[in-house]
Scaffold this motif. Sequence first.
Motif, PDB file in Angstrom:
ATOM      1  N   VAL A  33       0.836  -1.209   0.000  1.00 54.13           N
ATOM      2  CA  VAL A  33       0.000   0.000   0.000  1.00 54.13           C
ATOM      3  C   VAL A  33       0.871   1.258   0.000  1.00 54.13           C
ATOM      4  CG1 VAL A  33      -1.645   1.339   1.374  1.00 54.13           C
ATOM      5  CG2 VAL A  33      -1.999  -1.103   1.039  1.00 54.13           C
ATOM      6  N   THR A  34       1.967   1.239   0.771  1.00 51.69           N
ATOM      7  CA  THR A  34       2.878   2.390   0.781  1.00 51.69           C
ATOM      8  C   THR A  34       3.463   2.647  -0.599  1.00 51.69           C
ATOM      9  OG1 THR A  34       3.455   1.935   3.094  1.00 51.69           O
ATOM     10  CG2 THR A  34       4.935   3.361   1.860  1.00 51.69           C
ATOM     11  N   GLY A  35       3.919   1.578  -1.259  1.00 56.48           N
ATOM     12  CA  GLY A  35       4.472   1.729  -2.606  1.00 56.48           C
ATOM     13  C   GLY A  35       3.426   2.183  -3.606  1.00 56.48           C
ATOM     14  N   PHE A  36       2.220   1.608  -3.505  1.00 52.36           N
ATOM     15  CA  PHE A  36       1.148   1.960  -4.436  1.00 52.36           C
ATOM     16  C   PHE A  36       0.760   3.432  -4.291  1.00 52.36           C
ATOM     17  CE2 PHE A  36      -3.378   2.390  -5.470  1.00 52.36           C
ATOM     18  CZ  PHE A  36      -3.386   1.902  -6.775  1.00 52.36           C
ATOM     19  N   ILE A  37       0.582   3.874  -3.043  1.00 52.80           N
ATOM     20  CA  ILE A  37       0.209   5.273  -2.806  1.00 52.80           C
ATOM     21  C   ILE A  37       1.320   6.206  -3.283  1.00 52.80           C
ATOM     22  CG2 ILE A  37      -0.251   6.980  -1.001  1.00 52.80           C
ATOM     23  CD1 ILE A  37      -1.694   4.806   0.555  1.00 52.80           C
ATOM     24  N   SER A  38       2.580   5.809  -3.060  1.00 55.16           N
ATOM     25  CA  SER A  38       3.708   6.629  -3.524  1.00 55.16           C
ATOM     26  C   SER A  38       3.681   6.775  -5.042  1.00 55.16           C
ATOM     27  CB  SER A  38       5.028   6.013  -3.074  1.00 55.16           C
ATOM     28  OG  SER A  38       5.093   5.936  -1.665  1.00 55.16           O
ATOM     29  N   CYS A  39       3.383   5.669  -5.754  1.00 55.60           N
ATOM     30  CA  CYS A  39       3.292   5.720  -7.214  1.00 55.60           C
ATOM     31  C   CYS A  39       2.202   6.685  -7.664  1.00 55.60           C
ATOM     32  CB  CYS A  39       2.997   4.324  -7.770  1.00 55.60           C
ATOM     33  SG  CYS A  39       4.443   3.264  -7.871  1.00 55.60           S
ATOM     34  N   GLN A  40       1.052   6.584  -6.999  1.00 56.71           N
ATOM     35  CA  GLN A  40      -0.061   7.462  -7.374  1.00 56.71           C
ATOM     36  C   GLN A  40       0.289   8.930  -7.132  1.00 56.71           C
ATOM     37  OE1 GLN A  40      -2.982   6.472  -8.850  1.00 56.71           O
ATOM     38  NE2 GLN A  40      -1.933   4.505  -8.996  1.00 56.71           N
ATOM     39  N   VAL A  41       0.933   9.186  -5.984  1.00 59.45           N
ATOM     40  CA  VAL A  41       1.307  10.577  -5.661  1.00 59.45           C
ATOM     41  C   VAL A  41       2.283  11.116  -6.687  1.00 59.45           C
ATOM     42  CG1 VAL A  41       2.523  12.020  -3.986  1.00 59.45           C
ATOM     43  CG2 VAL A  41       0.840  10.354  -3.185  1.00 59.45           C
ATOM     44  N   VAL A  42       3.311  10.314  -7.047  1.00 52.91           N
ATOM     45  CA  VAL A  42       4.301  10.748  -8.034  1.00 52.91           C
ATOM     46  C   VAL A  42       3.637  10.961  -9.395  1.00 52.91           C
ATOM     47  CG1 VAL A  42       6.364  10.042  -9.301  1.00 52.91           C
ATOM     48  CG2 VAL A  42       6.231   9.683  -6.840  1.00 52.91           C
ATOM     49  N   HIS A  43       2.747  10.027  -9.761  1.00 47.76           N
ATOM     50  CA  HIS A  43       2.035  10.124 -11.035  1.00 47.76           C
ATOM     51  C   HIS A  43       1.282  11.449 -11.135  1.00 47.76           C
ATOM     52  CE1 HIS A  43      -1.164   8.149 -13.890  1.00 47.76           C
ATOM     53  NE2 HIS A  43      -0.727   9.317 -14.333  1.00 47.76           N
ATOM     54  N   PHE A  44       0.421  11.709 -10.174  1.00 45.90           N
ATOM     55  CA  PHE A  44      -0.391  12.918 -10.233  1.00 45.90           C
ATOM     56  C   PHE A  44       0.450  14.179 -10.057  1.00 45.90           C
ATOM     57  CE2 PHE A  44      -3.731   9.780  -9.169  1.00 45.90           C
ATOM     58  CZ  PHE A  44      -4.594  10.038 -10.225  1.00 45.90           C
ATOM     59  N   ALA A  45       1.519  14.088  -9.256  1.00 46.50           N
ATOM     60  CA  ALA A  45       2.382  15.258  -9.077  1.00 46.50           C
ATOM     61  C   ALA A  45       3.052  15.637 -10.390  1.00 46.50           C
ATOM     62  CB  ALA A  45       3.434  14.972  -8.005  1.00 46.50           C
ATOM     63  N   ILE A  46       3.527  14.623 -11.144  1.00 52.54           N
ATOM     64  CA  ILE A  46       4.178  14.897 -12.434  1.00 52.54           C
ATOM     65  C   ILE A  46       3.179  15.478 -13.424  1.00 52.54           C
ATOM     66  CG2 ILE A  46       5.254  13.796 -14.432  1.00 52.54           C
ATOM     67  CD1 ILE A  46       6.614  11.858 -12.504  1.00 52.54           C
ATOM     68  N   ILE A  47       1.997  14.861 -13.481  1.00 57.66           N
ATOM     69  CA  ILE A  47       0.979  15.341 -14.429  1.00 57.66           C
ATOM     70  C   ILE A  47       0.570  16.770 -14.098  1.00 57.66           C
ATOM     71  CG2 ILE A  47      -1.358  14.980 -15.283  1.00 57.66           C
ATOM     72  CD1 ILE A  47       0.682  12.973 -16.324  1.00 57.66           C
ATOM     73  N   GLU A  48       0.292  17.025 -12.831  1.00 55.91           N
ATOM     74  CA  GLU A  48      -0.140  18.365 -12.426  1.00 55.91           C
ATOM     75  C   GLU A  48       0.967  19.384 -12.660  1.00 55.91           C
ATOM     76  OE1 GLU A  48      -3.063  19.543 -11.326  1.00 55.91           O
ATOM     77  OE2 GLU A  48      -3.951  17.571 -11.718  1.00 55.91           O
ATOM     78  N   THR A  49       2.211  18.991 -12.362  1.00 62.98           N
ATOM     79  CA  THR A  49       3.336  19.911 -12.563  1.00 62.98           C
ATOM     80  C   THR A  49       3.508  20.244 -14.038  1.00 62.98           C
ATOM     81  OG1 THR A  49       4.468  19.014 -10.622  1.00 62.98           O
ATOM     82  CG2 THR A  49       5.806  20.228 -12.189  1.00 62.98           C
ATOM     83  N   TYR A  50       3.428  19.203 -14.871  1.00 63.50           N
ATOM     84  CA  TYR A  50       3.566  19.451 -16.306  1.00 63.50           C
ATOM     85  C   TYR A  50       2.456  20.356 -16.818  1.00 63.50           C
ATOM     86  CZ  TYR A  50       3.152  18.922 -21.297  1.00 63.50           C
ATOM     87  OH  TYR A  50       3.025  19.206 -22.634  1.00 63.50           O
ATOM     88  N   GLU A  51       1.227  20.054 -16.427  1.00 63.35           N
ATOM     89  CA  GLU A  51       0.091  20.841 -16.923  1.00 63.35           C
ATOM     90  C   GLU A  51       0.227  22.305 -16.518  1.00 63.35           C
ATOM     91  OE1 GLU A  51      -4.810  20.582 -17.034  1.00 63.35           O
ATOM     92  OE2 GLU A  51      -3.683  19.519 -15.477  1.00 63.35           O
ATOM     93  N   GLY A  52       0.555  22.524 -15.254  1.00 67.02           N
ATOM     94  CA  GLY A  52       0.706  23.905 -14.782  1.00 67.02           C
ATOM     95  C   GLY A  52       1.831  24.627 -15.509  1.00 67.02           C
TER      96      GLY A  52
END
Length: 499
Positions: A33-52
Amino acid sequence: MNLKSVFSEIIHKLKIVNIFRSLRARIFILIFVTGFISCQVVHFAIIETYEGRAVAVRTTEAQTQARILADHLITYGYLQDTSSEIVGAELDMLANLYDGRVMIIDDNLKIIKDTYGISEKKTIISEEVVKCLKQGDNGTTSVYDANNGYIEITTPITQTRITEDESGNEVEVEEVVGVILTSVSTDNISTTLDILNQNASSIELIIIIVIFMFSLFAANILLKPFDRITNAINDIKAGFTNEDISVPDYLETEHIVTAFNQLQSRMKTLDESRQEFVSNVSHELKTPITSMKVLADTLVAQPDAPIEMYQDFMQDISKEVDREATIIDDLLSLVKMDKTAAQLNISTVDVNEMTEIILKRLRPIARKNNIELTFDSRRPVTAEIDEVKLSLAIMNIVENAIKYNKEQGWVKVILDADHQFFTITISDSGVGIPEDSTDLIFNRFYRVDKSRSREIGGTGLGLSITKSAILMHRGSIDVDSVLGEGTTFTVTIPLSYAK
């Protein structure tokens, strides 16, 4: 739903519950669960950062082009005459470059040019446009509409006008004469985001599979020391070994193993004590029986023996029977003392009165042995105790002090108390206890002087019974003795019994 399916469902649910009770399963879930949540956080952080970042860059580029265009509009007087082909070409180029729409609005909110050609000469009512007209560069705005996929940018059209101040000096004044309203498409950003999402999802799936495998591996590796402990305990339980366990991998396993080894050591000691106890009981019960058997066989072998011999032998047999009964009574008392503290019959007792009654019972024995028995009560004491069991314990100590004393000796009993405990101190002028025996006198059937103990009828169980009764009261007993000079027993009992 039939009964069989109900039972199957219950068993299935119980299996699921047992799985989640497993430490291995919990470690696996925690890591996964820790690894999965970390992946999701990194995924959305990269997408949001790129979009902004992409929106900010596109907005800056569009604003720069719009400012250049605003200068050209003033240069060619486009707000007064829209026939300039150069400006028209620039407007079309800007609209095509950003796949959007450009509108030129004058200071009366009239649309004088629309690259879509559908809103010219109309009035526009827009908060952003009004703000830009009033505040100029300070009113420049950009609004990103992610749902509709565009960025709306307002850019002021300013010109420099020369005027006179109050002193009559010429000064340059910037005034807003119009607004460029640019709509910039973000379809290319959305397309890039879709590609990034697809790639990120593929990479994320691979990472999740790796995390899944790593979680299984880590859970098994981390719990191997505990598996070794379990296997070692099972080997001991099955009787394959009785050696101490050693699993020093973690501090936790060291603590568990140390506690188990201590328990095993205690169990070994108890087992040895039990075997010794059975051996001693057998010996103590067999000795009187053997004596009676010898006496009886002697009488049977001499049918013409005189009546006096019969009387002497029967008296000896009676003494052996009494001794056997005493041993059995003491053993029964000891068994009762070995039971849990829940068997205590706790009540509020006047300890002074209880001690007086005990000494009253023992004074005839003391007088018979020419022993002076005295009682010194320092203060009134009332405590929560089991009167019967504690009376038996104190009586055993005082009776031993009388029996194992010197001619014309003395026994002194002192009762004292503080705010938590009461203390009974029994001192005597007796034969004393050797230093190497003070730690053994509470063992069952242990006698310091076996010949004298048998002579005065001791069974070797009295002090063991005494200690059991005191420990049941959460108390303690200490011994201080000098061989040939005397012994002092100190019994300390809490005033209030805590379960």
